[in-house]
Design an enzyme around this catalytic site. Structure first.
Site, PDB file in Angstrom:
ATOM      1  CB  CYS A 118      47.503  41.175  39.697  1.00  0.00           C
ATOM      2  SG  CYS A 118      46.074  42.162  40.148  1.00  0.00           S
TER       3      CYS A 118
ATOM      4  CG  HIS B  89      48.029  38.365  42.491  1.00  0.00           C
ATOM      5  ND1 HIS B  89      48.324  39.500  43.210  1.00  0.00           N
ATOM      6  CD2 HIS B  89      46.756  38.531  42.019  1.00  0.00           C
ATOM      7  CE1 HIS B  89      47.283  40.319  43.156  1.00  0.00           C
ATOM      8  NE2 HIS B  89      46.326  39.750  42.448  1.00  0.00           N
TER       9      HIS B  89
ATOM     10  CG  ASN C 282      44.406  42.030  44.638  1.00  0.00           C
ATOM     11  OD1 ASN C 282      45.551  42.385  44.353  1.00  0.00           O
ATOM     12  ND2 ASN C 282      43.566  41.550  43.740  1.00  0.00           N
TER      13      ASN C 282
HETATM   14  O1  UT7 Z   1      43.685  40.192  41.251  1.00  0.00           O
HETATM   15  C1  UT7 Z   1      42.677  40.185  40.296  1.00  0.00           C
HETATM   16  C2  UT7 Z   1      41.488  40.987  40.808  1.00  0.00           C
HETATM   17  N1  UT7 Z   1      40.749  40.204  41.725  1.00  0.00           N
HETATM   18  C3  UT7 Z   1      39.487  39.886  41.521  1.00  0.00           C
HETATM   19  O2  UT7 Z   1      38.885  40.243  40.546  1.00  0.00           O
HETATM   20  C4  UT7 Z   1      38.813  39.057  42.576  1.00  0.00           C
HETATM   21  C5  UT7 Z   1      38.404  37.705  42.105  1.00  0.00           C
HETATM   22  N2  UT7 Z   1      37.098  37.378  42.561  1.00  0.00           N
HETATM   23  C6  UT7 Z   1      36.748  37.253  43.881  1.00  0.00           C
HETATM   24  O3  UT7 Z   1      37.590  37.393  44.747  1.00  0.00           O
HETATM   25  C7  UT7 Z   1      35.334  36.907  44.216  1.00  0.00           C
HETATM   26  O4  UT7 Z   1      34.626  36.625  43.027  1.00  0.00           O
HETATM   27  C8  UT7 Z   1      34.600  38.025  45.012  1.00  0.00           C
HETATM   28  C9  UT7 Z   1      35.130  38.076  46.427  1.00  0.00           C
HETATM   29  C10 UT7 Z   1      34.778  39.378  44.330  1.00  0.00           C
HETATM   30  C11 UT7 Z   1      33.100  37.724  45.100  1.00  0.00           C
HETATM   31  O5  UT7 Z   1      32.891  36.451  45.684  1.00  0.00           O
HETATM   32  P1  UT7 Z   1      31.878  35.406  45.011  1.00  0.00           P
HETATM   33  O6  UT7 Z   1      31.825  34.255  45.904  1.00  0.00           O
HETATM   34  O7  UT7 Z   1      32.347  35.187  43.600  1.00  0.00           O
HETATM   35  O8  UT7 Z   1      30.512  36.179  45.080  1.00  0.00           O
HETATM   36  P2  UT7 Z   1      29.565  36.692  43.881  1.00  0.00           P
HETATM   37  O9  UT7 Z   1      30.149  37.841  43.162  1.00  0.00           O
HETATM   38  O10 UT7 Z   1      29.114  35.528  43.076  1.00  0.00           O
HETATM   39  O11 UT7 Z   1      28.337  37.215  44.726  1.00  0.00           O
HETATM   40  C12 UT7 Z   1      27.523  36.337  45.549  1.00  0.00           C
HETATM   41  C13 UT7 Z   1      26.494  37.186  46.292  1.00  0.00           C
HETATM   42  C14 UT7 Z   1      25.741  38.142  45.373  1.00  0.00           C
HETATM   43  O12 UT7 Z   1      24.408  38.200  45.863  1.00  0.00           O
HETATM   44  P3  UT7 Z   1      23.243  37.377  45.110  1.00  0.00           P
HETATM   45  O13 UT7 Z   1      23.238  37.886  43.699  1.00  0.00           O
HETATM   46  O14 UT7 Z   1      23.644  35.938  45.219  1.00  0.00           O
HETATM   47  O15 UT7 Z   1      22.033  37.734  45.909  1.00  0.00           O
HETATM   48  C15 UT7 Z   1      26.389  39.472  45.603  1.00  0.00           C
HETATM   49  O16 UT7 Z   1      25.529  40.566  45.387  1.00  0.00           O
HETATM   50  O17 UT7 Z   1      27.163  38.034  47.242  1.00  0.00           O
HETATM   51  C16 UT7 Z   1      26.787  39.391  47.056  1.00  0.00           C
HETATM   52  N3  UT7 Z   1      27.919  40.241  47.415  1.00  0.00           N
HETATM   53  C17 UT7 Z   1      28.134  40.668  48.660  1.00  0.00           C
HETATM   54  N4  UT7 Z   1      27.485  40.460  49.816  1.00  0.00           N
HETATM   55  C18 UT7 Z   1      28.008  41.015  50.926  1.00  0.00           C
HETATM   56  C19 UT7 Z   1      28.903  40.715  46.603  1.00  0.00           C
HETATM   57  N5  UT7 Z   1      29.780  41.452  47.312  1.00  0.00           N
HETATM   58  C20 UT7 Z   1      29.332  41.427  48.581  1.00  0.00           C
HETATM   59  C21 UT7 Z   1      29.792  41.992  49.776  1.00  0.00           C
HETATM   60  N6  UT7 Z   1      29.111  41.758  50.917  1.00  0.00           N
HETATM   61  N7  UT7 Z   1      30.927  42.742  49.836  1.00  0.00           N
END
Ligand code: UT7
Length: 325
Positions: free
Chosen positions: A113, A252, A282
Site C-alpha cells: 500500500c 492511504h 482499500n
Molecule cells: O492497507 C493495509 C491492509 N489493511 C488492513 O489490514 C486493515 C486494517 N484493519 C482493519 O481495518 C480492521 O482491523 C478490520 C476491519 C479488519 C477488523 O475490524 P476490528 O474492529 O479490528 O475487528 P476484529 O478483527 O477485532 O474483530 C472483532 C469481531 C470478531 O468477533 P469476536 O472474536 O469478537 O467474536 C470477529 O470475528 O468481529 C468479527 N468479525 C466480523 N463480524 C462481522 C470480523 N470480520 C467480520 C465481518 N463481519 N466481516
C-alpha cells in the site's frame, strides 16, 4: 535547480460494483458491520480478463492525454503493485506495450500500500538526478484476485483499480520532503504465504489456500495509526508547517477509522483529508493516486497548494511525502 512536479493525473477502476449486501450473501457479515468498522459501502472488483495492467494502462493513457503527451515521448514507467498480471515480466512492461510507449524504461516496484509513495520517490530522484525528464508513476492493483472470499475478516476490505501521475522536470518545487520506512520484522501482518520461491504453487498449497492473503487486521490497524502519526508529525516539524498550512492530507485508504484517528491525533479538519474508501474500499498502491486524481479533477487542490501524502501497508512499509501542487 531541478525539481520534479506532477503535471497530470488519471484513474481507472473496474465497472463491476460489489456492495456489502453482495458480500453478506456469501459470508456471515452485514452492511452495518462493514460500514461501521471500515467506512466501506462498496468496492470495484475486476472480472475475468481484467488484470492490473488493464487499469494501469487506462489510468496512464488518461494522464498522458491530460498532459497532451505522445506515449512515444514517455521516458520511464513505474508501476507500484503487489498483484502483477504475471509473476514476471513486470506489469509495467505490459502497460508500456498497451500504451505504445515504446521508448520508456518500464519496471514494477513492490511496497504494497506504500508502493505509490515509494515509486514517486524514485521518479523524483531520477528527474532531479538528470536521468529522465518525465516518468509515469502508477499505483495499480487487483487485490480481489488474491483474497479468500470465504474469509470475512479480509474479503470486505479490498477493491481494484489504478491511479497514474505524470511527473516531469520543473524549475519550481513540486515533489518535496520524503520519508520512507520499512520493518520486515512485521512481514507476517499481511502476506501471501504461497506462490513464491519459498512455497511454490502445487495442488497441495492450493488445497491449503496458501495463495490467499493473510491479514492480521487488528495488528495492522495499530501499527498503521502509530506509524502514520509519527511520520506526519515529523514531516510537519521538519518543514516548519502547521496543519492549517496543508491544503489536503491524502492518506492511504485502509479503513476510515484509521484515517479518522490520524486526522484527530494530528488536528486536521475533516475537510482537509481525502477520503473515497466508501466507494472503492482499500485499493492498496492505487489508493493515494486515485485520491490525487479525484482531488485535482474536483478542483480540491490547486497550483501552489501543499499536499501531504501518507501510506502504510504490507512489509511493513510506510512513507510520507510533501508536495507543492
Ligand atoms: O492497507 C493495509 C491492509 N489493511 C488492513 O489490514 C486493515 C486494517 N484493519 C482493519 O481495518 C480492521 O482491523 C478490520 C476491519 C479488519 C477488523 O475490524 P476490528 O474492529 O479490528 O475487528 P476484529 O478483527 O477485532 O474483530 C472483532 C469481531 C470478531 O468477533 P469476536 O472474536 O469478537 O467474536 C470477529 O470475528 O468481529 C468479527 N468479525 C466480523 N463480524 C462481522 C470480523 N470480520 C467480520 C465481518 N463481519 N466481516
Amino acid at each position: 535547480m531541478t525539481f520534479s512536479r506532477i503535471v497530470s493525473t488519471g484513474m481507472s477502476v473496474p465497472e463491476n460494483i460489489v456492495t456489502n449486501e453482495d458480500i453478506a450473501k456469501r459470508v456471515e457479515t452485514s452492511d452495518e458491520w462493514i460500514f461501521t468498522r471500515t467506512g466501506i459501502h462498496e468496492r470495484r472488483v475486476s472480472t475475468e480478463g481484467e488484470a492490473t495492467s488493464t487499469f494501469a494502462t487506462n489510468a496512464s493513457r488518461q494522464a498522458l492525454e491530460a498532459a497532451g503527451m505522445d506515449p512515444m515521448d514517455l521516458q520511464c514507467l513505474i508501476v507500484a503493485t503487489i498483484t502483477p498480471d504475471l509473476p514476471f515480466p513486470a506489469s509495467a512492461c505490459l502497460t508500456q506495450e498497451a500504451l505504445g510507449a515504446k521508448r520508456a524504461a518500464a519496471f514494477d516496484i513492490s511496497a504494497a500500500c506504500s508502493g505509490y509513495v515509494y515509486a514517486l520517490s524514485i521518479a523524483d530522484a531520477y528527474i532531479r538526478g538528470g536521468l529522465y525528464e518525465n516518468v509515469m508513476v502508477v499505483g495499480a492493483e487487483t487485490l480481489t484476485k488474491v483474497i479468500n472470499w470465504e474469509d470475512r475478516g479480509s474479503c470486505i476490505l479490498f477493491g481494484d483499480g489504478a491511479g497514474a501521475t505524470l511527473v516531469t522536470k520543473s524549475d519550481r518545487p513540486g515533489v518535496g520532503y520524503t520519508e520512507l520506512g520499512a520493518d520486515g520484522g512485521l512481514a507476517e501482518l499481511i502476506h501471501v504465504p504461497g506462490g513464491g520461491s519459498k512455497i511454490p504453487t502445487t495442488h497441495e498449497t492450493v488445497d491449503q489456500g496458501l495463495q490467499y492473503a493473510v491479514v492480521k487486521g487488528r495488528d495492522v490497524y495499530k501499527v498503521a495509526v502509530s506509524r502514520a502519526e509519527e511520520v506526519l508529525t515529523r514531516a510537519l516539524e521538519v518543514n516548519n508547517l502547521k496543519t492549517e498550512d496543508i491544503a489536503l492530507l491524502v492518506p492511504h485508504q485502509a479503513n476510515q477509522r484509521i484515517t479518522d484517528a490520524v486526522q484527530d491525533r494530528l488536528g486536521f479538519s475533516k475537510e482537509q483529508v481525502a477520503s473515497n474508501i466508501e466507494v472503492y474500499g482499500n485499493t492498496s498502491a492505487a489508493s493515494v493516486p486515485i485520491c490525487l486524481h479525484e482531488a485535482a479533477s474536483q478542483g480540491r487542490i490547486k497550483e501552489g497548494d501543499k499536499v501531504l501524502l501518507v501510506a502504510f501497508g504490507a512489509g511493513f512499509t510506510w512513507g510520507t511525502m510533501l508536495i507543492d501542487w
